[in-house]
Design an enzyme around this catalytic site. Sequence first.
Site, PDB file in Angstrom:
ATOM      1  N   ASP A 181       2.686   5.199  -6.874  1.00 58.82           N
ATOM      2  CA  ASP A 181       4.154   5.112  -6.033  1.00 58.82           C
ATOM      3  C   ASP A 181       5.197   5.150  -6.865  1.00 58.82           C
ATOM      4  OD1 ASP A 181       1.856   3.604  -4.194  1.00 58.82           O
ATOM      5  OD2 ASP A 181       3.115   5.178  -3.339  1.00 58.82           O
ATOM      6  N   HIS A 230      -2.423  -2.688  -9.469  1.00 57.07           N
ATOM      7  CA  HIS A 230      -3.388  -1.871  -8.753  1.00 57.07           C
ATOM      8  C   HIS A 230      -4.441  -2.751  -8.516  1.00 57.07           C
ATOM      9  CE1 HIS A 230      -5.949   1.365  -7.072  1.00 57.07           C
ATOM     10  NE2 HIS A 230      -4.834   1.711  -6.498  1.00 57.07           N
ATOM     11  N   HIS A 271       0.811  -1.330   0.076  1.00 56.40           N
ATOM     12  CA  HIS A 271      -0.019  -0.183  -0.247  1.00 56.40           C
ATOM     13  C   HIS A 271       0.915   1.256   0.044  1.00 56.40           C
ATOM     14  CE1 HIS A 271      -3.418   2.529   0.675  1.00 56.40           C
ATOM     15  NE2 HIS A 271      -3.614   2.276   1.773  1.00 56.40           N
TER      16      HIS A 271
HETATM   17  C1  SDX Z   1      -1.442   2.020  -3.512  1.00 54.03           C
HETATM   18  O1  SDX Z   1      -6.004   0.831  -3.192  1.00 54.03           O
HETATM   19  C2  SDX Z   1      -5.571   1.917  -3.420  1.00 54.03           C
HETATM   20  O2  SDX Z   1      -6.294   2.778  -4.026  1.00 54.03           O
HETATM   21  C3  SDX Z   1      -4.266   1.894  -2.958  1.00 54.03           C
HETATM   22  C4  SDX Z   1      -3.650   3.421  -3.685  1.00 54.03           C
HETATM   23  C5  SDX Z   1      -4.268   4.513  -2.807  1.00 54.03           C
HETATM   24  O3  SDX Z   1      -4.124   5.555  -3.392  1.00 54.03           O
HETATM   25  O4  SDX Z   1      -4.616   4.102  -1.602  1.00 54.03           O
HETATM   26  O5  SDX Z   1      -3.769   3.623  -4.863  1.00 54.03           O
HETATM   27  C6  SDX Z   1      -2.082   3.433  -3.325  1.00 54.03           C
HETATM   28  O6  SDX Z   1      -1.312   1.327  -2.534  1.00 54.03           O
HETATM   29  C7  SDX Z   1      -0.946   1.837  -4.751  1.00 54.03           C
HETATM   30  C8  SDX Z   1      -0.287   0.371  -4.791  1.00 54.03           C
HETATM   31  C9  SDX Z   1       1.223   0.340  -4.269  1.00 54.03           C
HETATM   32  N1  SDX Z   1       1.744  -1.033  -4.396  1.00 54.03           N
HETATM   33  C10 SDX Z   1       2.563  -1.687  -5.045  1.00 54.03           C
HETATM   34  O7  SDX Z   1       2.963  -0.921  -6.029  1.00 54.03           O
HETATM   35  C11 SDX Z   1       2.906  -2.748  -4.877  1.00 54.03           C
HETATM   36  C12 SDX Z   1       3.300  -3.484  -6.005  1.00 54.03           C
HETATM   37  N2  SDX Z   1       1.852  -3.950  -6.422  1.00 54.03           N
HETATM   38  C13 SDX Z   1       1.273  -5.324  -6.125  1.00 54.03           C
HETATM   39  O8  SDX Z   1       1.559  -5.792  -4.741  1.00 54.03           O
HETATM   40  C14 SDX Z   1      -0.195  -5.270  -6.327  1.00 54.03           C
HETATM   41  O9  SDX Z   1      -0.238  -4.880  -7.825  1.00 54.03           O
HETATM   42  C15 SDX Z   1      -1.259  -4.617  -5.533  1.00 54.03           C
HETATM   43  C16 SDX Z   1      -1.134  -5.052  -4.104  1.00 54.03           C
HETATM   44  C17 SDX Z   1      -1.095  -3.106  -5.664  1.00 54.03           C
HETATM   45  C18 SDX Z   1      -2.579  -5.127  -5.933  1.00 54.03           C
HETATM   46  O10 SDX Z   1      -2.774  -6.658  -5.637  1.00 54.03           O
HETATM   47  P1  SDX Z   1      -3.727  -7.349  -6.275  1.00 54.03           P
HETATM   48  O11 SDX Z   1      -5.173  -6.668  -6.143  1.00 54.03           O
HETATM   49  O12 SDX Z   1      -3.826  -8.697  -5.544  1.00 54.03           O
HETATM   50  O13 SDX Z   1      -3.273  -7.426  -8.027  1.00 54.03           O
HETATM   51  P2  SDX Z   1      -4.131  -8.295  -8.941  1.00 54.03           P
HETATM   52  O14 SDX Z   1      -5.580  -8.892  -8.483  1.00 54.03           O
HETATM   53  O15 SDX Z   1      -4.371  -6.938 -10.045  1.00 54.03           O
HETATM   54  O16 SDX Z   1      -3.248  -9.235  -9.591  1.00 54.03           O
HETATM   55  C19 SDX Z   1      -3.377  -9.826 -11.008  1.00 54.03           C
HETATM   56  C20 SDX Z   1      -2.210 -10.601 -11.141  1.00 54.03           C
HETATM   57  C21 SDX Z   1      -1.761 -11.480 -10.355  1.00 54.03           C
HETATM   58  O17 SDX Z   1      -1.013 -12.562 -10.951  1.00 54.03           O
HETATM   59  P3  SDX Z   1      -2.047 -14.000 -11.412  1.00 54.03           P
HETATM   60  O18 SDX Z   1      -2.410 -14.762  -9.985  1.00 54.03           O
HETATM   61  O19 SDX Z   1      -2.943 -13.479 -12.362  1.00 54.03           O
HETATM   62  O20 SDX Z   1      -1.146 -14.837 -12.085  1.00 54.03           O
HETATM   63  O21 SDX Z   1      -1.049  -9.827 -11.471  1.00 54.03           O
HETATM   64  C22 SDX Z   1       0.155 -10.129 -10.637  1.00 54.03           C
HETATM   65  C23 SDX Z   1      -0.505 -11.047  -9.422  1.00 54.03           C
HETATM   66  O22 SDX Z   1       0.227 -11.821  -8.786  1.00 54.03           O
HETATM   67  N3  SDX Z   1       0.731  -8.828  -9.943  1.00 54.03           N
HETATM   68  C24 SDX Z   1       1.995  -8.527  -9.917  1.00 54.03           C
HETATM   69  C25 SDX Z   1       1.951  -7.245  -9.551  1.00 54.03           C
HETATM   70  N4  SDX Z   1       0.753  -7.131  -9.172  1.00 54.03           N
HETATM   71  C26 SDX Z   1      -0.141  -7.781  -9.387  1.00 54.03           C
HETATM   72  N5  SDX Z   1       2.851  -9.167 -10.586  1.00 54.03           N
HETATM   73  C27 SDX Z   1       4.294  -8.818 -10.373  1.00 54.03           C
HETATM   74  N6  SDX Z   1       4.540  -7.325  -9.827  1.00 54.03           N
HETATM   75  C28 SDX Z   1       3.385  -6.879  -9.532  1.00 54.03           C
HETATM   76  N7  SDX Z   1       3.494  -5.288  -9.069  1.00 54.03           N
END
Ligand code: SDX
Length: 394
Positions: free
Chosen positions: A328, A270, A229
């Site tokens: 971010d 996201h 996050h």
């Molecule tokens: C913020 O919610 C908000 O609005 C948050 C925020 C705000 O203003 O409050 O926008 C701020 O928190 C932005 C996010 C910051 N976090 C990061 O940058 C950390 C890296 N991102 C990941 O941890 C992830 O993308 C999340 C946590 C942000 C979202 O997680 P989800 O919802 O579980 O992701 P998803 O369902 O879209 O994933 C789909 C696929 C999955 O793989 P499969 O199971 O389909 O094979 O994409 C993969 C995930 O494993 N994936 C990634 C990835 N993000 C998702 N793979 C590699 N690198 C990544 N960053």
Amino acid sequence: ETGYFTYDPGFLSTASCHSQLTYLDGKNGKLMYRGYPIEQLAEKSNFLEVAYLMLYGELPQQQQLEEFRRIIIHHTMLNESLKSFFRGFYHDAHPMAIMVGVVGSLSAFYHDSTDINNPRHREIAAHRMIAKMPSIAAASYKHSVGEPQVYPDNSLSYTGNLLNMMFAVPCEPFVLNPVAEKALDLIFILHIDHEQNASTSTVRLAGSSGANPFACIASGIAALWGPAHGGANEAVLNMLDEIGDIANVPKYLARAKDKNDPFRLMGFGHRVYKNYDPRARIIREMCHEVLEKLGDANDPRFELALKLEEIALNDEYFVKRKLYPNVDFYSGLIYRALGIPTNMFTVMFAIARTVGWVSQWMEMISEDNQRIGRPRQLYVGEKERNYVPIDKRG
Ligand code: SDX
């Protein structure tokens, strides 16, 4: 249909609340505060004006904005007793640990803004939180670098005051860089609110129990700290430092795709945006301009970030999963160029998001028949069974 906006039927079953604050369209990468597109607010407004908009629902008239600013600067000082609280932390305490502790303690100091059933108390609490977060953040930073706390200078802007409290020292005059002041104001606007993200939902859930506003904001700070996050901006810079060189990008992209590897491409992906995060687009453009003006245009990490983004956006794994840079991905590069240390990046996010947290808390707590939040779960554990005395187990 909610009158103005259509949602997928499935969405409505997951919605945890109604709100008039922020509209997010993840499919089309659209974000609005109180109906105003984020792009227009970023270009034309300023942080305190948008804070007023979020709290009161309309852009302020000149006199209303001046009165709001007067109220906020009236609350920037911290109770002097808090100095011993800061001193109680180890010198290497993470500033977010200090923020959680100090903000949670504020109800012990400000009894005239803890009665959540008193609209005046609620408003004073909101003003106090917005006003004091920069002072608490700066004091947390000063403690971590072993320098004396700097009192607020209310002749400065909101972000100017923060930079002054962070970087001024008693032995020489502080020269405020207007580029840094304006860049921080813009980044803060972009971070103010974002619908029901993890930390905002935490604040709402805490608030629904009737907890005092300071305890609720402390719970939001704790939730924001996680690297998935708000902690992502700090994690992005650490990741870029670890990747080090463009030649290493393929290796790290392979790790990001490997389900057995916990490594994720920080700053990418996201839960809601399946398009480019509109805030990331604004920050990306601003990043180049700020780095140019601050003389860091050749920061190898910026070049590396641009290359990493280009490669990832053309990689089938990221394209298929609609993984784009989020807010971010670039913000940390700007914070670094402003001289803000990595462990203060999420603190910056918390200062800005406090406006969203208090606005969401005010909206919820002011509702008629407001009830305690109580998410349910699907039980997937053991079927009913009888207790076994310890000498019969095994
Ligand atoms: C913020 O919610 C908000 O609005 C948050 C925020 C705000 O203003 O409050 O926008 C701020 O928190 C932005 C996010 C910051 N976090 C990061 O940058 C950390 C890296 N991102 C990941 O941890 C992830 O993308 C999340 C946590 C942000 C979202 O997680 P989800 O919802 O579980 O992701 P998803 O369902 O879209 O994933 C789909 C696929 C999955 O793989 P499969 O199971 O389909 O094979 O994409 C993969 C995930 O494993 N994936 C990634 C990835 N993000 C998702 N793979 C590699 N690198 C990544 N960053």
